[in-house]
Design an enzyme around this catalytic site. Sequence first.
Site, PDB file in Angstrom:
ATOM      1  N   SER A   1       4.570   8.587  -8.723  1.00 50.59           N
ATOM      2  CA  SER A   1       6.061   8.638  -8.536  1.00 50.59           C
ATOM      3  C   SER A   1       6.681   9.515  -7.245  1.00 50.59           C
ATOM      4  O   SER A   1       7.887   8.929  -6.783  1.00 50.59           O
ATOM      5  CB  SER A   1       6.751   9.443  -9.709  1.00 50.59           C
ATOM      6  OG  SER A   1       6.282   8.281 -10.936  1.00 50.59           O
TER       7      SER A   1
ATOM      8  N   THR B   1      -2.208  -3.928  -6.206  1.00 43.77           N
ATOM      9  CA  THR B   1      -2.283  -5.390  -6.828  1.00 43.77           C
ATOM     10  C   THR B   1      -2.393  -6.550  -5.593  1.00 43.77           C
ATOM     11  O   THR B   1      -1.937  -6.140  -4.606  1.00 43.77           O
ATOM     12  CB  THR B   1      -0.612  -5.703  -7.178  1.00 43.77           C
ATOM     13  OG1 THR B   1      -0.553  -4.751  -8.550  1.00 43.77           O
ATOM     14  CG2 THR B   1      -0.741  -7.023  -7.757  1.00 43.77           C
TER      15      THR B   1
ATOM     16  N   GLU C   1       6.046   0.095 -10.144  1.00 43.38           N
ATOM     17  CA  GLU C   1       7.284  -0.043  -9.505  1.00 43.38           C
ATOM     18  C   GLU C   1       8.277   0.908  -9.992  1.00 43.38           C
ATOM     19  O   GLU C   1       9.493   0.670 -10.169  1.00 43.38           O
ATOM     20  CB  GLU C   1       7.885  -1.518  -9.506  1.00 43.38           C
ATOM     21  CG  GLU C   1       6.620  -2.523  -8.698  1.00 43.38           C
ATOM     22  CD  GLU C   1       7.091  -3.496  -8.169  1.00 43.38           C
ATOM     23  OE1 GLU C   1       8.352  -3.643  -8.202  1.00 43.38           O
ATOM     24  OE2 GLU C   1       6.470  -4.606  -8.156  1.00 43.38           O
TER      25      GLU C   1
ATOM     26  N   GLU D   1      -0.935   6.192  -4.081  1.00 41.46           N
ATOM     27  CA  GLU D   1      -2.197   6.911  -3.755  1.00 41.46           C
ATOM     28  C   GLU D   1      -2.800   7.785  -4.900  1.00 41.46           C
ATOM     29  O   GLU D   1      -2.198   7.799  -5.870  1.00 41.46           O
ATOM     30  CB  GLU D   1      -1.817   8.119  -2.579  1.00 41.46           C
ATOM     31  CG  GLU D   1      -1.381   7.404  -1.225  1.00 41.46           C
ATOM     32  CD  GLU D   1      -1.170   8.399  -0.251  1.00 41.46           C
ATOM     33  OE1 GLU D   1      -0.955   8.274   1.047  1.00 41.46           O
ATOM     34  OE2 GLU D   1      -1.319   9.922  -0.478  1.00 41.46           O
TER      35      GLU D   1
ATOM     36  N   GLY E   1       0.237 -10.188 -37.820  1.00 41.92           N
ATOM     37  CA  GLY E   1      -0.866  -9.205 -38.610  1.00 41.92           C
ATOM     38  C   GLY E   1      -2.181  -9.086 -37.883  1.00 41.92           C
ATOM     39  O   GLY E   1      -2.346  -9.054 -36.769  1.00 41.92           O
ATOM     40  N   GLY E   2      -3.193  -9.266 -38.766  1.00 48.65           N
ATOM     41  CA  GLY E   2      -4.680  -9.141 -38.277  1.00 48.65           C
ATOM     42  C   GLY E   2      -4.945 -10.012 -37.037  1.00 48.65           C
ATOM     43  O   GLY E   2      -5.824  -9.567 -36.445  1.00 48.65           O
TER      44      GLY E   2
ATOM     45  N   GLY F   1       0.522  -1.306  -0.040  1.00 49.13           N
ATOM     46  CA  GLY F   1       0.013   0.125   0.301  1.00 49.13           C
ATOM     47  C   GLY F   1       0.928   1.359  -0.079  1.00 49.13           C
ATOM     48  O   GLY F   1       1.017   1.951   1.105  1.00 49.13           O
ATOM     49  N   LEU F   2       1.362   1.647  -1.171  1.00 50.31           N
ATOM     50  CA  LEU F   2       2.144   2.676  -1.271  1.00 50.31           C
ATOM     51  C   LEU F   2       1.548   3.849  -2.117  1.00 50.31           C
ATOM     52  O   LEU F   2       1.535   4.890  -1.728  1.00 50.31           O
ATOM     53  CB  LEU F   2       3.659   2.346  -1.977  1.00 50.31           C
ATOM     54  CG  LEU F   2       4.614   3.575  -2.052  1.00 50.31           C
ATOM     55  CD1 LEU F   2       4.821   4.406  -0.848  1.00 50.31           C
ATOM     56  CD2 LEU F   2       5.968   3.314  -2.596  1.00 50.31           C
TER      57      LEU F   2
END
Length: 382
Positions: free
Chosen positions: A132, A158, A362, A127, A338-339, A124-125
């Site tokens: 950054s 995550t 990260e 916000e 390709g497609g 939990g970093l």
Amino acid sequence: MDLGLDPEQTAVRRLARDFVDREVTPHVIRWDRAESVDRDVVGKLGDLGFLGLTIPEEYGGSGGDHLAYCLVTEELGRGDSSVRGIVSVSLGLVAKSVAGWGSEEQKREWLPRLCSGEALGCFGLTEPGTGSDAANLTTRAKRDGGDWVIDGAKMFITNGTWADVVLLFARTGEPGHRGISAFLVPTDSPGLERRPVHGKLGLRGQSTAELRLDGVRVPDSAMLGPEGKGFSVAMSALAKGRMSVAAGCVGIGQACLEAAVGYAGQREQFGGPIAGHQLVQELLAGIAVDVDAARLLTWRVADLIDRGLPFTTESSVAKLHASEAAVRCANNALQVFGGYGYIDEYPVGKLLRDARVMTLYEGTSQIQKLVIGRALTGVSAF
């Protein structure tokens, strides 16, 4: 490419590859469309020891070195980056932080459960208004007797809706990085609300959440590391975490290479397989070179960690190159298809979508360049 892997490392890589081919690859399209990986994959990761790599056996870990961890992470990235993220976060960011910074009581409480898959962790970093610029986070923890009361919000977390514990970073003191502390917060704490984030471009099978904390109370014993050292906890976790992301990007690149080479040998145009066309071979060669370079840069980081040498700058180098290379690999592979590469019955479209976020989380590619530039010049541009 083994490059001198020892028998144990070779066995771990084979175990991971077999697991991916059996338990992950057959379900990738369904998980991507449903925006959810099957939850039982967590127990299977735990049973194989993948959630306890590098953690001492006395705490329920499976031991091993960081190169073995990279080998497993690479194979999981080759299969599905959403599954790789489960391990990279719960083990790489949370369990390793508890092992490195935790008290004996915290290690005994959390590590056996995290290593077995009985519990998952989230980090939990980030916000809503702080990505950054992590030193200026606004989530706050205030002391109340022998407890801390936490208010704030976290974003793009995550494992957020699956996790049993949040390694949460909150301001306990002065502005800037010196006023941040880390806490181990159980997700069933009163006042903690988790909201799933849907509609992502990539990593669609991964549990991603917004966390809201309104008067969440934890005891003083929940603090991880000393008061005011939370930023150091976070940065030490991310330095190793960037190696894990780089290894996952190697896996994406390897998946692109295998898919593109296989398709080029089967697809016929102008009277023969497109593998015989010079410009198709140019695309394949570009993928192969990017994968090899990213793998070697990533393995260098693991080697430095295992030898107890400084690795922070090298980790940023590996993460920067491997994440940007993964995007190039996926773009080149899609061009080979390709497609058909543009529809989700084939793997390369998903690989491109998953690769794109690797340059963002990260530490963005731009942040990695500033870390590398500071190491080269001795001058911080932050």
